[in-house]
Write a protein that holds these residues in place. Structure first.
Motif, PDB file in Angstrom:
ATOM      1  N   LYS A   1      -0.220 -14.950   7.439  1.00  0.00           N
ATOM      2  CA  LYS A   1       0.557 -13.953   8.193  1.00  0.00           C
ATOM      3  C   LYS A   1       0.414 -12.602   7.518  1.00  0.00           C
ATOM      4  CE  LYS A   1       5.218 -13.869  10.249  1.00  0.00           C
ATOM      5  NZ  LYS A   1       6.553 -14.531  10.207  1.00  0.00           N
ATOM      6  N   TRP A   2       0.662 -11.533   8.264  1.00  0.00           N
ATOM      7  CA  TRP A   2       0.808 -10.230   7.635  1.00  0.00           C
ATOM      8  C   TRP A   2       2.106  -9.587   8.098  1.00  0.00           C
ATOM      9  CZ3 TRP A   2       1.495  -6.609  11.256  1.00  0.00           C
ATOM     10  CH2 TRP A   2       0.712  -6.587  12.416  1.00  0.00           C
ATOM     11  N   THR A   3       2.621  -8.708   7.264  1.00  0.00           N
ATOM     12  CA  THR A   3       3.819  -7.933   7.598  1.00  0.00           C
ATOM     13  C   THR A   3       3.578  -6.494   7.183  1.00  0.00           C
ATOM     14  OG1 THR A   3       5.315  -9.814   7.326  1.00  0.00           O
ATOM     15  CG2 THR A   3       6.291  -7.619   7.169  1.00  0.00           C
ATOM     16  N   THR A   4       3.953  -5.563   8.042  1.00  0.00           N
ATOM     17  CA  THR A   4       3.843  -4.152   7.701  1.00  0.00           C
ATOM     18  C   THR A   4       5.236  -3.551   7.542  1.00  0.00           C
ATOM     19  OG1 THR A   4       3.762  -3.484  10.042  1.00  0.00           O
ATOM     20  CG2 THR A   4       1.660  -3.844   8.929  1.00  0.00           C
ATOM     21  N   PHE A   5       5.357  -2.715   6.527  1.00  0.00           N
ATOM     22  CA  PHE A   5       6.532  -1.869   6.330  1.00  0.00           C
ATOM     23  C   PHE A   5       6.001  -0.453   6.235  1.00  0.00           C
ATOM     24  CE2 PHE A   5       7.698  -5.950   4.364  1.00  0.00           C
ATOM     25  CZ  PHE A   5       8.866  -6.235   5.070  1.00  0.00           C
ATOM     26  N   GLY A   6       6.199   0.326   7.283  1.00  0.00           N
ATOM     27  CA  GLY A   6       5.662   1.680   7.279  1.00  0.00           C
ATOM     28  C   GLY A   6       4.159   1.660   7.122  1.00  0.00           C
ATOM     29  N   GLU A   7       3.664   2.307   6.072  1.00  0.00           N
ATOM     30  CA  GLU A   7       2.225   2.409   5.843  1.00  0.00           C
ATOM     31  C   GLU A   7       1.678   1.244   5.035  1.00  0.00           C
ATOM     32  OE1 GLU A   7       1.898   6.104   3.819  1.00  0.00           O
ATOM     33  OE2 GLU A   7       2.479   7.329   5.545  1.00  0.00           O
ATOM     34  N   ARG A   8       2.533   0.332   4.592  1.00  0.00           N
ATOM     35  CA  ARG A   8       2.100  -0.751   3.705  1.00  0.00           C
ATOM     36  C   ARG A   8       1.967  -2.057   4.495  1.00  0.00           C
ATOM     37  NH1 ARG A   8       6.101  -0.462   0.183  1.00  0.00           N
ATOM     38  NH2 ARG A   8       4.997   1.069  -1.082  1.00  0.00           N
ATOM     39  N   ARG A   9       0.825  -2.734   4.345  1.00  0.00           N
ATOM     40  CA  ARG A   9       0.630  -4.035   4.986  1.00  0.00           C
ATOM     41  C   ARG A   9       0.439  -5.092   3.909  1.00  0.00           C
ATOM     42  NH1 ARG A   9      -3.125  -5.278  10.172  1.00  0.00           N
ATOM     43  NH2 ARG A   9      -1.395  -4.066  11.015  1.00  0.00           N
TER      44      ARG A   9
ATOM     45  N   PHE B   1      14.271  11.916  -4.303  1.00  0.00           N
ATOM     46  CA  PHE B   1      14.767  10.888  -3.380  1.00  0.00           C
ATOM     47  C   PHE B   1      13.699  10.539  -2.353  1.00  0.00           C
ATOM     48  CE2 PHE B   1      16.711   9.852   0.743  1.00  0.00           C
ATOM     49  CZ  PHE B   1      17.362   8.667   0.393  1.00  0.00           C
ATOM     50  N   HIS B   2      13.083  11.559  -1.760  1.00  0.00           N
ATOM     51  CA  HIS B   2      12.053  11.328  -0.746  1.00  0.00           C
ATOM     52  C   HIS B   2      10.899  10.523  -1.345  1.00  0.00           C
ATOM     53  CE1 HIS B   2       8.875  12.217   2.193  1.00  0.00           C
ATOM     54  NE2 HIS B   2       9.847  12.515   3.035  1.00  0.00           N
ATOM     55  N   ARG B   3      10.483  10.878  -2.561  1.00  0.00           N
ATOM     56  CA  ARG B   3       9.365  10.182  -3.202  1.00  0.00           C
ATOM     57  C   ARG B   3       9.714   8.730  -3.491  1.00  0.00           C
ATOM     58  NH1 ARG B   3       9.357  12.667  -7.659  1.00  0.00           N
ATOM     59  NH2 ARG B   3      10.197  10.988  -8.968  1.00  0.00           N
ATOM     60  N   GLN B   4      10.898   8.499  -4.052  1.00  0.00           N
ATOM     61  CA  GLN B   4      11.267   7.135  -4.416  1.00  0.00           C
ATOM     62  C   GLN B   4      11.592   6.287  -3.189  1.00  0.00           C
ATOM     63  OE1 GLN B   4      13.961   6.675  -7.739  1.00  0.00           O
ATOM     64  NE2 GLN B   4      13.248   8.562  -8.693  1.00  0.00           N
ATOM     65  N   PHE B   5      12.170   6.892  -2.174  1.00  0.00           N
ATOM     66  CA  PHE B   5      12.447   6.172  -0.931  1.00  0.00           C
ATOM     67  C   PHE B   5      11.137   5.667  -0.330  1.00  0.00           C
ATOM     68  CE2 PHE B   5      13.215   5.485   3.515  1.00  0.00           C
ATOM     69  CZ  PHE B   5      14.561   5.173   3.640  1.00  0.00           C
ATOM     70  N   LYS B   6      10.121   6.534  -0.302  1.00  0.00           N
ATOM     71  CA  LYS B   6       8.845   6.133   0.278  1.00  0.00           C
ATOM     72  C   LYS B   6       8.131   5.120  -0.606  1.00  0.00           C
ATOM     73  CE  LYS B   6       4.894   7.863   2.837  1.00  0.00           C
ATOM     74  NZ  LYS B   6       4.184   9.051   3.368  1.00  0.00           N
ATOM     75  N   ALA B   7       8.257   5.254  -1.928  1.00  0.00           N
ATOM     76  CA  ALA B   7       7.644   4.268  -2.818  1.00  0.00           C
ATOM     77  C   ALA B   7       8.243   2.890  -2.590  1.00  0.00           C
ATOM     78  CB  ALA B   7       7.834   4.692  -4.270  1.00  0.00           C
ATOM     79  N   MET B   8       9.538   2.835  -2.288  1.00  0.00           N
ATOM     80  CA  MET B   8      10.209   1.558  -2.098  1.00  0.00           C
ATOM     81  C   MET B   8       9.946   0.971  -0.715  1.00  0.00           C
ATOM     82  SD  MET B   8      14.259   0.606  -2.579  1.00  0.00           S
ATOM     83  CE  MET B   8      14.164   0.411  -4.355  1.00  0.00           C
TER      84      MET B   8
ATOM     85  N   THR C   1       9.206   7.282   5.272  1.00  0.00           N
ATOM     86  CA  THR C   1      10.121   8.374   4.984  1.00  0.00           C
ATOM     87  C   THR C   1      11.497   7.998   5.526  1.00  0.00           C
ATOM     88  OG1 THR C   1       9.770   9.509   7.086  1.00  0.00           O
ATOM     89  CG2 THR C   1       8.222  10.017   5.284  1.00  0.00           C
ATOM     90  N   PRO C   2      12.568   8.647   5.087  1.00  0.00           N
ATOM     91  CA  PRO C   2      13.882   8.343   5.657  1.00  0.00           C
ATOM     92  C   PRO C   2      13.919   8.499   7.174  1.00  0.00           C
ATOM     93  CG  PRO C   2      14.139   9.627   3.648  1.00  0.00           C
ATOM     94  CD  PRO C   2      12.670   9.602   3.949  1.00  0.00           C
ATOM     95  N   VAL C   3      13.231   9.501   7.708  1.00  0.00           N
ATOM     96  CA  VAL C   3      13.205   9.710   9.172  1.00  0.00           C
ATOM     97  C   VAL C   3      12.505   8.551   9.859  1.00  0.00           C
ATOM     98  CG1 VAL C   3      12.295  11.167  11.021  1.00  0.00           C
ATOM     99  CG2 VAL C   3      13.378  12.221   9.021  1.00  0.00           C
ATOM    100  N   GLN C   4      11.379   8.098   9.318  1.00  0.00           N
ATOM    101  CA  GLN C   4      10.657   6.968   9.914  1.00  0.00           C
ATOM    102  C   GLN C   4      11.490   5.692   9.849  1.00  0.00           C
ATOM    103  OE1 GLN C   4       7.209   7.244   7.384  1.00  0.00           O
ATOM    104  NE2 GLN C   4       5.984   8.328   8.929  1.00  0.00           N
ATOM    105  N   PHE C   5      12.167   5.489   8.745  1.00  0.00           N
ATOM    106  CA  PHE C   5      13.029   4.322   8.567  1.00  0.00           C
ATOM    107  C   PHE C   5      14.112   4.309   9.638  1.00  0.00           C
ATOM    108  CE2 PHE C   5      16.559   1.975   6.818  1.00  0.00           C
ATOM    109  CZ  PHE C   5      16.020   0.996   5.996  1.00  0.00           C
ATOM    110  N   GLN C   6      14.803   5.435   9.792  1.00  0.00           N
ATOM    111  CA  GLN C   6      15.885   5.527  10.771  1.00  0.00           C
ATOM    112  C   GLN C   6      15.360   5.334  12.193  1.00  0.00           C
ATOM    113  OE1 GLN C   6      17.757   9.385  11.518  1.00  0.00           O
ATOM    114  NE2 GLN C   6      19.774   8.406  11.353  1.00  0.00           N
TER     115      GLN C   6
END
Length: 296
Positions: A59-67, A224-231, A235-240
């Motif tokens: 299986k694969w799962t994507t979270f934002g830009e990460r697969r 915050f923006h950098r660490q949010f995206k690393a995790m 981005t916070p906007v994309q997450f929301q």
């Protein structure tokens, strides 16, 4: 018999005894079983902190830009509630995709961590909230015993708490113990970042200022923006946005709400913008997508 074979047989037996529905939310709180006989289109959902064990298939799962790709004897670990999309890429009638999803109990994980004579040192680098790990015999054994308890429902309240506690120990004592110590037990800065993510998740339908989230995390807006995206790989906007669209889909399916009504319900000011972004995420505009799901 290997622990993987024991886990496989326990999952097959559970589906044989309780029907063909997948996901199968079992009598054990926090344990779900998945099965698919063919490759599936992406399934969008909000992932809770969990250990997603592949018993058979891939299986694969994507979270934002990460697969993340994971297969038999591997697991995807998710430490923060966040939106993602998953797709089975290896499942057949004679060898279906099989998976056991065990939610992580952070209170027990923290209790075990604090009770360890030599707890792992929390990882110090910025990290992702989801990663793939190889499974050892000890972890597979915990999962096999958990699923096997479904055949003895009277034993679940007596035995499962011990299995869950052992699983937490095995995760912390294993090769990724430092990652679990930081990602799930958490250092102070990490804990406050997770609190900010939870605040964004809980207020997905409202206008939320990134500066306010950064203050909650104790970070500058840039950090915050950098660490949010690393995790989260978003981005916070994309997450929301993903949370809003997934909630909109759920409301249209469960309450038969119109696209225009649901757009305002989840926080959009423009129904046309909602429809464009919905089609971009799910591959079809709301009415067509919901019609397809209801007729499937």
């Amino acid at each position: 018999m290997s622990t993987l074979s024991m886990l496989h047989d326990a999952v097959v037996a559970a589906f044989a005894a309780h029907g063909n529905g997948s996901p199968y939310f079992t009598a054990i709180d926090g344990l779900a079983l998945l099965r698919s006989f063919s490759e599936r289109h992406p399934n969008h959902l909000i992932h809770r902190p969990a250990l997603c064990i592949v018993v058979q298939g891939a299986k694969w799962t994507t979270f934002g830009e990460r697969r993340l790709h994971y297969r038999t004897s591997q697991a995807m670990v998710v430490s923060v509630e966040m939106p993602g999309a998953s797709q089975v890429v290896h499942g057949a009638p004679d060898a279906p995709y099989l998976s056991a999803v065990i939610e992580l109990d952070q209170a027990i994980l923290r209790e075990v961590y604090e009770s360890m004579e030599a707890p792992p040192t929390p990882a110090s680098d910025e990290h992702a909230a989801a990663f793939v790990m190889e499974l050892n015999e000890a972890i597979l054994g915990c999962a096999a015993r958990a699923v096997s308890l479904l055949g003895e429902p009277q034993a679940i309240p007596l035995l499962y708490p011990g299995v869950k506690r052992e699983l937490c120990y095995r995760l912390l004592a294993g090769p990724h113990g430092g990652v679990f110590a930081r990602m799930v037990v958490g250092a102070e800065r990490n804990r406050r970042l997770v609190e900010a993510i939870h605040a964004l998740r809980g207020n997905f339908d409202k206008q939320v200022r990134v500066d306010d989230l950064a203050a909650l995390a104790g970070l500058s807006p840039t950090a915050f923006h950098r660490q949010f995206k690393a995790m989260t790989a978003m981005t916070p906007v994309q997450f929301q946005k993903q949370i809003r669209l997934m909630e909109a889909r759920r409301l249209m399916l469960s309450r038969e709400m119109s696209a225009e009504t649901v757009a305002f319900e989840v926080g959009y000011a423009s129904p046309s913008q909602f429809s464009r972004e919905y089609a971009r995420l799910f591959g079809a505009p709301p009415r067509r997508d919901i019609g397809k799901l209801l007729s499937a």
